[in-house]
Design a protein around this motif. Structure first.
Motif, PDB file in Angstrom:
ATOM      1  N   HIS A 183       0.852  -1.198   0.000  1.00 19.12           N
ATOM      2  CA  HIS A 183       0.000   0.000   0.000  1.00 19.12           C
ATOM      3  C   HIS A 183       0.888   1.249   0.000  1.00 19.12           C
ATOM      4  N   PRO A 184       0.551   2.279  -0.817  1.00 18.89           N
ATOM      5  CA  PRO A 184       1.378   3.500  -0.892  1.00 18.89           C
ATOM      6  C   PRO A 184       1.663   4.138   0.468  1.00 18.89           C
ATOM      7  N   LYS A 185       0.715   4.066   1.368  1.00 14.58           N
ATOM      8  CA  LYS A 185       0.907   4.638   2.714  1.00 14.58           C
ATOM      9  C   LYS A 185       2.119   4.013   3.401  1.00 14.58           C
ATOM     10  N   TYR A 186       2.245   2.692   3.293  1.00 14.14           N
ATOM     11  CA  TYR A 186       3.354   2.002   3.954  1.00 14.14           C
ATOM     12  C   TYR A 186       4.640   2.112   3.135  1.00 14.14           C
ATOM     13  N   GLN A 187       4.501   2.263   1.817  1.00 12.36           N
ATOM     14  CA  GLN A 187       5.688   2.534   1.000  1.00 12.36           C
ATOM     15  C   GLN A 187       6.356   3.832   1.440  1.00 12.36           C
ATOM     16  N   LYS A 188       5.528   4.850   1.741  1.00 13.11           N
ATOM     17  CA  LYS A 188       6.067   6.138   2.201  1.00 13.11           C
ATOM     18  C   LYS A 188       6.770   5.988   3.541  1.00 13.11           C
ATOM     19  N   GLU A 189       6.177   5.206   4.436  1.00 15.22           N
ATOM     20  CA  GLU A 189       6.799   4.970   5.742  1.00 15.22           C
ATOM     21  C   GLU A 189       8.173   4.329   5.574  1.00 15.22           C
ATOM     22  N   VAL A 190       8.236   3.320   4.717  1.00 15.89           N
ATOM     23  CA  VAL A 190       9.495   2.606   4.493  1.00 15.89           C
ATOM     24  C   VAL A 190      10.529   3.527   3.850  1.00 15.89           C
TER      25      VAL A 190
END
Length: 234
Positions: free
Chosen positions: A180-187
């Motif tokens: 999910h893009p949200k977690y891609q940003k976190e990573v």
């Protein structure tokens, strides 16, 4: 002289700004979802280095080693040399869906039909058999009955549902093979911070004993000052 005074509205404005800031902080915290699968309540998706399968989600997941051990066993038959590479690759993405962080938190609620279709089209000509859990898996050397997958199932939706997966068409709610893009940003932010810290840690002067950088700086300044004084005295 004219004195500057602060009217009653200024206090209200400051209070409003503080309230908005507080709400913003609460909103950001509320946007974080806890895992519904595996880790249990009150735990967020997190990095897990011990995964034995689904490594693409090792930086953010609700799975642990035990879960990926089970998924690896499910995927084992796809690593037979007779299975097409694309079939193996897409099947691995599908089977790893439960370790995708948004699937673990419930922000995503099923598999995208397009991913199911890709799984089916890449595997339909391979030989499959029915497992003891009533799922179609690639044939292995000890399989008794085998059929081309396309002869026993007619669609990707049917294949995913045979594996007890919910099939959806809404790209906002379904897993299509990527985090999910949200977690891609976190990573991404986590990696950037780690890289910055690593660069800072390995600067050559940081590796010197602590008094040395100051001594080198002092000697350098002394040399510069001496040079300037010499030029002035000439």
């Amino acid at each position: 002289s004219m004195a500057l005074t602060r009217g009653p509205g200024a206090g209200h404005a400051i209070a409003y700004i503080a309230w908005v800031s507080l709400l913003g902080g609460l909103s950001a915290e509320q946007d974080r979802k806890t895992c519904k699968l595996h880790h249990g309540e009150n735990e967020f998706p997190k990095p897990v280095t011990s995964l034995t399968f689904c490594q693409q989600f090792r930086r953010r997941t609700c799975c642990n080693k035990t879960h990926t051990d089970r998924l690896r066993r499910q995927a084992l038959s796809y690593f037979d040399q007779e299975v097409p590479d694309e079939c193996r690759t897409i099947a691995s993405k599908v089977l790893c869906s439960e370790c995708e962080p948004a699937m673990g938190t419930g922000e995503r609620q099923g598999i995208c039909r397009s991913l199911c279709d890709s799984w089916y089209s890449s595997c339909k000509d391979a030989m499959f058999t029915l497992s003891s859990s009533n799922k179609y898996i690639p044939c292995t050397f000890n399989s008794l009955l085998c059929w081309p997958l396309g002869d026993v199932l007619k669609s990707g939706k049917e294949l995913c549902e045979k594996h007890s997966m919910v099939v959806l068409d809404d790209p906002q709610l379904c897993y299509g093979g990527k985090m999910h893009p949200k977690y891609q940003k976190e990573v991404k932010k986590e990696r950037a911070k780690a890289n910055h810290n690593a660069r800072s840690r390995y600067r050559w002067w940081d590796r010197l004993p602590q008094p040395l950088p100051k001594l080198i700086l002092a000697l350098g300044l002394a040399t510069v000052i001496t040079g300037i004084v010499s030029l002035l005295l000439v």
